[in-house]
Scaffold this motif. Structure first.
Motif, PDB file in Angstrom:
ATOM      1  N   ILE A  10       0.839  -1.242  -0.382  1.00  0.00           N
ATOM      2  CA  ILE A  10      -0.068   0.005   0.086  1.00  0.00           C
ATOM      3  C   ILE A  10       0.584   1.340  -0.208  1.00  0.00           C
ATOM      4  N   GLU A  11       0.774   2.186  -1.260  1.00  0.00           N
ATOM      5  CA  GLU A  11       1.275   3.404  -0.476  1.00  0.00           C
ATOM      6  C   GLU A  11       0.171   4.837  -0.859  1.00  0.00           C
ATOM      7  N   PHE A  12      -0.008   5.865   0.343  1.00  0.00           N
ATOM      8  CA  PHE A  12      -0.182   7.097  -0.260  1.00  0.00           C
ATOM      9  C   PHE A  12      -0.300   7.810  -1.445  1.00  0.00           C
ATOM     10  N   ASP A  13      -0.702   8.694  -1.953  1.00  0.00           N
ATOM     11  CA  ASP A  13      -0.969   9.408  -2.950  1.00  0.00           C
ATOM     12  C   ASP A  13      -1.432  10.708  -2.089  1.00  0.00           C
ATOM     13  N   ASP A  14      -0.405  11.198  -1.817  1.00  0.00           N
ATOM     14  CA  ASP A  14      -0.612  13.283  -1.352  1.00  0.00           C
ATOM     15  C   ASP A  14      -1.412  14.222  -2.366  1.00  0.00           C
ATOM     16  N   GLN A  15      -1.441  13.631  -3.230  1.00  0.00           N
ATOM     17  CA  GLN A  15      -1.515  14.559  -3.880  1.00  0.00           C
ATOM     18  C   GLN A  15      -3.428  14.530  -4.176  1.00  0.00           C
ATOM     19  N   ILE A  18      -5.585   9.849  -1.757  1.00  0.00           N
ATOM     20  CA  ILE A  18      -6.313   8.620  -1.866  1.00  0.00           C
ATOM     21  C   ILE A  18      -5.287   7.282  -1.521  1.00  0.00           C
ATOM     22  N   PHE A  19      -5.787   6.242  -0.796  1.00  0.00           N
ATOM     23  CA  PHE A  19      -5.219   5.774  -0.971  1.00  0.00           C
ATOM     24  C   PHE A  19      -4.916   4.519  -2.120  1.00  0.00           C
ATOM     25  N   HIS A  20      -3.816   3.441  -2.522  1.00  0.00           N
ATOM     26  CA  HIS A  20      -3.731   2.915  -3.641  1.00  0.00           C
ATOM     27  C   HIS A  20      -2.584   1.491  -2.688  1.00  0.00           C
ATOM     28  N   GLY A  21      -3.177  -0.184  -3.587  1.00  0.00           N
ATOM     29  CA  GLY A  21      -2.394  -0.694  -4.086  1.00  0.00           C
ATOM     30  C   GLY A  21      -2.555  -1.674  -4.189  1.00  0.00           C
ATOM     31  N   GLU A  22      -1.027  -3.094  -4.269  1.00  0.00           N
ATOM     32  CA  GLU A  22      -1.292  -3.917  -5.548  1.00  0.00           C
ATOM     33  C   GLU A  22      -0.663  -5.136  -4.070  1.00  0.00           C
ATOM     34  N   VAL A  23      -1.837  -6.643  -5.171  1.00  0.00           N
ATOM     35  CA  VAL A  23      -1.243  -7.378  -4.435  1.00  0.00           C
ATOM     36  C   VAL A  23       0.279  -8.373  -5.098  1.00  0.00           C
ATOM     37  N   GLY A  25       3.171 -11.063  -5.285  1.00  0.00           N
ATOM     38  CA  GLY A  25       3.347 -11.843  -5.267  1.00  0.00           C
ATOM     39  C   GLY A  25       2.817 -13.016  -6.691  1.00  0.00           C
ATOM     40  N   LEU A  26       1.615 -12.194  -7.663  1.00  0.00           N
ATOM     41  CA  LEU A  26       1.371 -12.751  -8.693  1.00  0.00           C
ATOM     42  C   LEU A  26       1.302 -12.534  -9.903  1.00  0.00           C
ATOM     43  N   ARG A  27       1.142 -13.498 -10.998  1.00  0.00           N
ATOM     44  CA  ARG A  27       1.306 -13.176 -12.177  1.00  0.00           C
ATOM     45  C   ARG A  27       0.200 -12.138 -12.770  1.00  0.00           C
ATOM     46  N   ASP A  28      -0.495 -11.699 -12.552  1.00  0.00           N
ATOM     47  CA  ASP A  28      -1.584 -11.005 -12.738  1.00  0.00           C
ATOM     48  C   ASP A  28      -0.990  -9.488 -12.089  1.00  0.00           C
ATOM     49  N   VAL A  29      -2.438  -8.536 -11.971  1.00  0.00           N
ATOM     50  CA  VAL A  29      -1.768  -7.294 -11.829  1.00  0.00           C
ATOM     51  C   VAL A  29      -3.081  -6.915 -11.293  1.00  0.00           C
ATOM     52  N   VAL A  30      -3.195  -7.267  -9.901  1.00  0.00           N
ATOM     53  CA  VAL A  30      -3.958  -6.952  -9.156  1.00  0.00           C
ATOM     54  C   VAL A  30      -4.079  -5.900  -7.874  1.00  0.00           C
ATOM     55  N   THR A  31      -4.976  -4.405  -8.171  1.00  0.00           N
ATOM     56  CA  THR A  31      -4.571  -3.417  -7.265  1.00  0.00           C
ATOM     57  C   THR A  31      -6.123  -3.351  -6.911  1.00  0.00           C
ATOM     58  N   PHE A  32      -5.809  -2.313  -6.058  1.00  0.00           N
ATOM     59  CA  PHE A  32      -7.335  -1.367  -5.676  1.00  0.00           C
ATOM     60  C   PHE A  32      -6.702  -0.494  -4.280  1.00  0.00           C
ATOM     61  N   GLN A  33      -7.826   0.430  -3.795  1.00  0.00           N
ATOM     62  CA  GLN A  33      -7.722   1.918  -3.642  1.00  0.00           C
ATOM     63  C   GLN A  33      -9.194   1.670  -3.048  1.00  0.00           C
ATOM     64  N   GLY A  34      -8.886   3.101  -1.729  1.00  0.00           N
ATOM     65  CA  GLY A  34      -9.765   3.003  -1.331  1.00  0.00           C
ATOM     66  C   GLY A  34      -9.349   4.968  -0.189  1.00  0.00           C
ATOM     67  N   ARG A  35     -10.034   5.152   0.144  1.00  0.00           N
ATOM     68  CA  ARG A  35     -10.416   6.990   1.029  1.00  0.00           C
ATOM     69  C   ARG A  35      -9.270   6.873   2.409  1.00  0.00           C
ATOM     70  N   SER A  36     -10.505   5.642   2.793  1.00  0.00           N
ATOM     71  CA  SER A  36     -10.013   5.584   3.881  1.00  0.00           C
ATOM     72  C   SER A  36      -9.779   3.702   4.374  1.00  0.00           C
ATOM     73  N   VAL A  37      -9.147   3.830   5.994  1.00  0.00           N
ATOM     74  CA  VAL A  37      -9.131   2.223   5.559  1.00  0.00           C
ATOM     75  C   VAL A  37      -9.737   1.012   6.154  1.00  0.00           C
ATOM     76  N   ASP A  38     -11.056   1.869   6.350  1.00  0.00           N
ATOM     77  CA  ASP A  38     -11.992   0.813   5.985  1.00  0.00           C
ATOM     78  C   ASP A  38     -12.672   0.057   5.104  1.00  0.00           C
ATOM     79  N   GLU A  46     -12.272  -6.973  -1.872  1.00  0.00           N
ATOM     80  CA  GLU A  46     -13.482  -7.372  -3.044  1.00  0.00           C
ATOM     81  C   GLU A  46     -12.059  -7.792  -4.239  1.00  0.00           C
ATOM     82  N   SER A  47     -11.179  -7.095  -4.122  1.00  0.00           N
ATOM     83  CA  SER A  47      -9.988  -7.756  -5.305  1.00  0.00           C
ATOM     84  C   SER A  47      -9.497  -8.354  -5.276  1.00  0.00           C
ATOM     85  N   ILE A  48      -9.388  -9.736  -3.809  1.00  0.00           N
ATOM     86  CA  ILE A  48      -8.773 -10.766  -3.760  1.00  0.00           C
ATOM     87  C   ILE A  48     -10.221 -12.214  -4.681  1.00  0.00           C
TER      88      ILE A  48
END
Length: 109
Positions: A10-15, A18-23, A25-38, A46-48
């Motif tokens: 997980i990383e935070f995009d200050d600009q 929003i938080f965005h992340g990537e799963v 250890g996978l061959r496929d690219v699986v990403t997710f994002q959110g504005r809060s921890v929840d 949901e991405s998994i």
């Protein structure tokens, strides 16, 4: 972040604020994002689920999370020497190798 054994980076995009992340250890690219921890946790789960459903729809076996096991083939003489060193240090060969790898990771920063 972990879910069903999968790990997210997980990383935070200050600009964008929003938080965005990537799963990882996978061959496929699986990403997710959110504005809060929840939101982030929910999006990760949901991405998994989406990834597992996608693999099932294609008839593909999904990449599995890391088990913590890997096979290492050594020359017999090296194997014998490492076993002797680990015994002398009062640990198993596996424990010795794990401690050395951990030290290398820590030194690499």
């Amino acid at each position: 972040m972990n879910y069903k054994g999968y790990q997210g980076n997980i990383e935070f995009d200050d600009q964008a604020e929003i938080f965005h992340g990537e799963v990882i250890g996978l061959r496929d690219v699986v990403t997710f994002q959110g504005r809060s921890v929840d939101e982030l946790r929910q999006a990760f789960a949901e991405s998994i689920h989406d990834y597992l459903d996608f693999c099932a729809s294609r008839g593909d076996e999904p990449d599995k999370p890391y088990s913590g096991k890997f096979l290492l083939l050594l020359e017999p003489d090296l194997h014998r020497k490492l076993a002797a060193i680990s015994r002398a240090e009062g640990t198993s060969l596996i424990g010795w190798v794990e401690s050395r790898l951990t030290r290398l990771i820590q030194e690499a920063g």
